[in-house]
Design a protein around this motif. Sequence first.
Motif, PDB file in Angstrom:
ATOM      1  N   PHE A  90       0.828  -1.204   0.000  1.00 20.25           N
ATOM      2  CA  PHE A  90       0.000   0.000   0.000  1.00 20.25           C
ATOM      3  C   PHE A  90       0.866   1.258   0.000  1.00 20.25           C
ATOM      4  CE2 PHE A  90      -3.170  -2.680   2.656  1.00 20.25           C
ATOM      5  CZ  PHE A  90      -3.465  -3.420   1.532  1.00 20.25           C
ATOM      6  N   ALA A  91       2.011   1.157   0.678  1.00 16.66           N
ATOM      7  CA  ALA A  91       2.919   2.308   0.759  1.00 16.66           C
ATOM      8  C   ALA A  91       3.378   2.731  -0.626  1.00 16.66           C
ATOM      9  CB  ALA A  91       4.129   1.975   1.630  1.00 16.66           C
ATOM     10  N   VAL A  92       3.378   1.805  -1.569  1.00 20.18           N
ATOM     11  CA  VAL A  92       3.787   2.127  -2.932  1.00 20.18           C
ATOM     12  C   VAL A  92       2.561   2.444  -3.793  1.00 20.18           C
ATOM     13  CG1 VAL A  92       4.896   1.240  -5.009  1.00 20.18           C
ATOM     14  CG2 VAL A  92       5.886   0.741  -2.778  1.00 20.18           C
ATOM     15  N   LEU A  93       1.513   1.648  -3.618  1.00 23.48           N
ATOM     16  CA  LEU A  93       0.317   1.816  -4.453  1.00 23.48           C
ATOM     17  C   LEU A  93      -0.320   3.192  -4.283  1.00 23.48           C
ATOM     18  CD1 LEU A  93      -1.840   0.614  -6.343  1.00 23.48           C
ATOM     19  CD2 LEU A  93      -3.104  -0.068  -4.297  1.00 23.48           C
ATOM     20  N   PRO A  95       0.782   6.305  -3.218  1.00 22.37           N
ATOM     21  CA  PRO A  95       1.407   7.437  -3.930  1.00 22.37           C
ATOM     22  C   PRO A  95       1.446   7.247  -5.441  1.00 22.37           C
ATOM     23  CG  PRO A  95       3.029   6.275  -2.578  1.00 22.37           C
ATOM     24  CD  PRO A  95       1.708   5.701  -2.244  1.00 22.37           C
ATOM     25  N   LEU A  96       1.512   6.008  -5.899  1.00 20.62           N
ATOM     26  CA  LEU A  96       1.560   5.766  -7.346  1.00 20.62           C
ATOM     27  C   LEU A  96       0.236   6.192  -7.993  1.00 20.62           C
ATOM     28  CD1 LEU A  96       3.096   4.593  -9.793  1.00 20.62           C
ATOM     29  CD2 LEU A  96       2.022   2.399  -9.300  1.00 20.62           C
ATOM     30  N   GLU A  98      -1.894   8.285  -6.809  1.00 21.15           N
ATOM     31  CA  GLU A  98      -2.006   9.732  -6.689  1.00 21.15           C
ATOM     32  C   GLU A  98      -1.174  10.418  -7.778  1.00 21.15           C
ATOM     33  OE1 GLU A  98      -1.366  11.037  -2.704  1.00 21.15           O
ATOM     34  OE2 GLU A  98      -1.458  13.139  -3.300  1.00 21.15           O
ATOM     35  N   TYR A  99      -0.008   9.867  -8.015  1.00 18.61           N
ATOM     36  CA  TYR A  99       0.928  10.400  -9.019  1.00 18.61           C
ATOM     37  C   TYR A  99       0.299  10.438 -10.405  1.00 18.61           C
ATOM     38  CZ  TYR A  99       5.600  10.616 -11.324  1.00 18.61           C
ATOM     39  OH  TYR A  99       6.724  10.946 -12.044  1.00 18.61           O
ATOM     40  N   ILE A 100      -0.463   9.393 -10.760  1.00 22.42           N
ATOM     41  CA  ILE A 100      -1.058   9.404 -12.098  1.00 22.42           C
ATOM     42  C   ILE A 100      -2.354  10.210 -12.130  1.00 22.42           C
ATOM     43  CG2 ILE A 100      -0.044   7.163 -12.693  1.00 22.42           C
ATOM     44  CD1 ILE A 100      -3.103   6.190 -12.736  1.00 22.42           C
ATOM     45  N   GLY A 101      -2.730  10.759 -10.978  1.00 22.82           N
ATOM     46  CA  GLY A 101      -3.871  11.660 -10.981  1.00 22.82           C
ATOM     47  C   GLY A 101      -5.170  11.077 -10.442  1.00 22.82           C
ATOM     48  N   ILE A 102      -5.085   9.953  -9.732  1.00 24.10           N
ATOM     49  CA  ILE A 102      -6.278   9.417  -9.068  1.00 24.10           C
ATOM     50  C   ILE A 102      -6.389  10.133  -7.720  1.00 24.10           C
ATOM     51  CG2 ILE A 102      -7.409   7.334  -8.180  1.00 24.10           C
ATOM     52  CD1 ILE A 102      -6.872   7.351 -11.242  1.00 24.10           C
TER      53      ILE A 102
ATOM     54  N   SER B 196      -3.394  17.550 -10.076  1.00 25.16           N
ATOM     55  CA  SER B 196      -3.837  16.190 -10.336  1.00 25.16           C
ATOM     56  C   SER B 196      -4.453  16.033 -11.728  1.00 25.16           C
ATOM     57  CB  SER B 196      -4.772  15.794  -9.197  1.00 25.16           C
ATOM     58  OG  SER B 196      -5.842  15.069  -9.630  1.00 25.16           O
ATOM     59  N   ARG B 199      -1.683  15.915 -14.275  1.00 23.72           N
ATOM     60  CA  ARG B 199      -0.963  14.637 -14.214  1.00 23.72           C
ATOM     61  C   ARG B 199      -1.777  13.563 -14.929  1.00 23.72           C
ATOM     62  NH1 ARG B 199      -0.143  15.966  -8.698  1.00 23.72           N
ATOM     63  NH2 ARG B 199      -1.471  14.255  -8.024  1.00 23.72           N
ATOM     64  N   TRP B 200      -3.074  13.555 -14.657  1.00 23.83           N
ATOM     65  CA  TRP B 200      -3.937  12.555 -15.279  1.00 23.83           C
ATOM     66  C   TRP B 200      -3.937  12.709 -16.796  1.00 23.83           C
ATOM     67  CZ3 TRP B 200      -5.860   8.028 -15.019  1.00 23.83           C
ATOM     68  CH2 TRP B 200      -6.938   7.656 -15.826  1.00 23.83           C
ATOM     69  N   MET B 203      -0.767  11.464 -18.361  1.00 28.96           N
ATOM     70  CA  MET B 203      -0.703  10.004 -18.367  1.00 28.96           C
ATOM     71  C   MET B 203      -1.569   9.421 -19.478  1.00 28.96           C
ATOM     72  SD  MET B 203       1.288   8.619 -16.251  1.00 28.96           S
ATOM     73  CE  MET B 203       2.499   9.461 -15.269  1.00 28.96           C
ATOM     74  N   PHE B 318       0.161   6.739   5.694  1.00 26.88           N
ATOM     75  CA  PHE B 318      -0.861   6.631   4.648  1.00 26.88           C
ATOM     76  C   PHE B 318      -2.040   5.784   5.111  1.00 26.88           C
ATOM     77  CE2 PHE B 318       2.443   3.520   4.395  1.00 26.88           C
ATOM     78  CZ  PHE B 318       1.752   2.329   4.293  1.00 26.88           C
TER      79      PHE B 318
END
Lengths: 147, 321
Positions: A90-93, A95-96, A98-102, B196, B199-200, B203, B318
């Motif tokens: 989860f620690a990776v998922l 931020p990942l 979020e990074y792509i804009g979710i 955001s 970024r989307w 992508m 998180f």
Amino acid sequence: MQEKDKKDWQPKILAILCNWCSYAGADLAGVSRIQYPPNIRVLRVPCSGRVDPMFIMKSLQNGFDGVLVSGCHPGDCHYLSGNYNARRKFAVLKPLLEYIGIETERVQFSWVSAGEGERFAEVVTKVTNDIRKVGPAKRLVKGVVSW
Amino acid sequence: MVKALREEVKRLFEEKKVDLVIGWGKGSLPMTATPIFINKAEDAERLIWDETCSNNLAVYLTKDKRQLVKTDQKIGIVVKGCDGRSLVLYAVENQIQRENLVIIGVPCAGVIDKKKVLKHIEGKEVLSASFEADRMTVEGRGFKTEIAKCDVLSDSCLNCNHPNAPVFDVFIGEPRKSDSVEDVYPDVEAFEKLDSEARWKTMVEAYSKCIRCYACRNVCPSCYCTECFVDQNDPQWIGKSPEITDTLIFHLGRNLHVAGRCVECGACERACPADIDLLKLNRKISKEILERFNFTAGLDINEKPALASFCENEKQDFIMG
Ligand code: SF4
Ligand code: SF4
Ligand code: FES
């Protein structure tokens, strides 16, 4: 989406719950008649360690507005380390995505034990409110993304 | 350098230290090198080592390419920094027998991305190319252009702190002093700063070009599962057509499978026919793992990959409090 639909819109949230703790916590909330929003659909898993990040992404793709994953508190996992391994994933998922804009609100994690019926209701209420705020999912949803 | 490499390989054959050596040879087109498999001392003459040797040769030790190399053979393999990191990963994951491998390190100052060169000269046909310390010259019909090497280096080489194989048996020349880049992920940081929506959009735009040829997966040294999740039919995780959400989930899934295992060699990005900036996602994950778990893939033969280990008391900000 029409203005009218927006008002009537109810978030659909997938709650992936560990059998030994959060699932029982949800049960306790139920038998104790604690109120919480009716927006979750429960998927029971043997352990939070069973949760493949793919489950979460596929849920979003297929129309869930949000996903909650809940397992045993650190140290309490039935299989000793399932939740520690899950935590790394989860620690990776998170931020990942979020990074792509979710929107970060859409995917959330918590630890809820079998005795925490009250807390389960609080967690679901918070997640539901968070997702209400961001609105219906559009990104990563099959058939909705235009490109 | 090349001479020393050839001599060393010749010596290894003569002393019967290896049965097979995997290295780079001259490619049939300008600016390309091709993987070669040598099984006798004389053939060492075919070896080259320069800016075009971009393939990560470690892949030949895993995957179905395993058929190329018999397990009881002693194999020599020529490696740059990132390729050497793949070997460390393989040792950690029990994919190779370290004692059957003779790792031949070469000091790497970065390899070029041929696609970048072609962009530079607007796709004109290159007939010959030559390299000097900090620039390259390309020649074709009716043109001759000099290009600064830093403009055409593979993205993976731009912020590289590991130019030499972390583990080796012989090293050709002197290990290259690392530039000790402090800000390893400026590209990721810049992207994080966008909002955001932007970024989307970026992508979707980038990944909608993907034709799902799976070249990125096939060249990736860290992707060696015998059956990839994207090929599974039951359950079918990923739709077969290049629909954008399927495509994105394929890539996110792949990125997560190589999380903590990606050595940032850039092979995926160089192989992509659609010219997608694939490292953007890999490097985000590597950055996250470095910051959170202080872990970099392929450096320590005694350390498990970040997602295959844990600490009981690590930060969990998180997770809902
Ligand atoms: S994902 Fe790309 S950069 Fe990472 S190891 Fe695989 S090919 Fe190399
Ligand atoms: S190499 Fe490029 S086009 Fe082919 S599957 Fe990978 S990202 Fe898509
Ligand atoms: S058994 Fe509940 S998280 Fe492992």
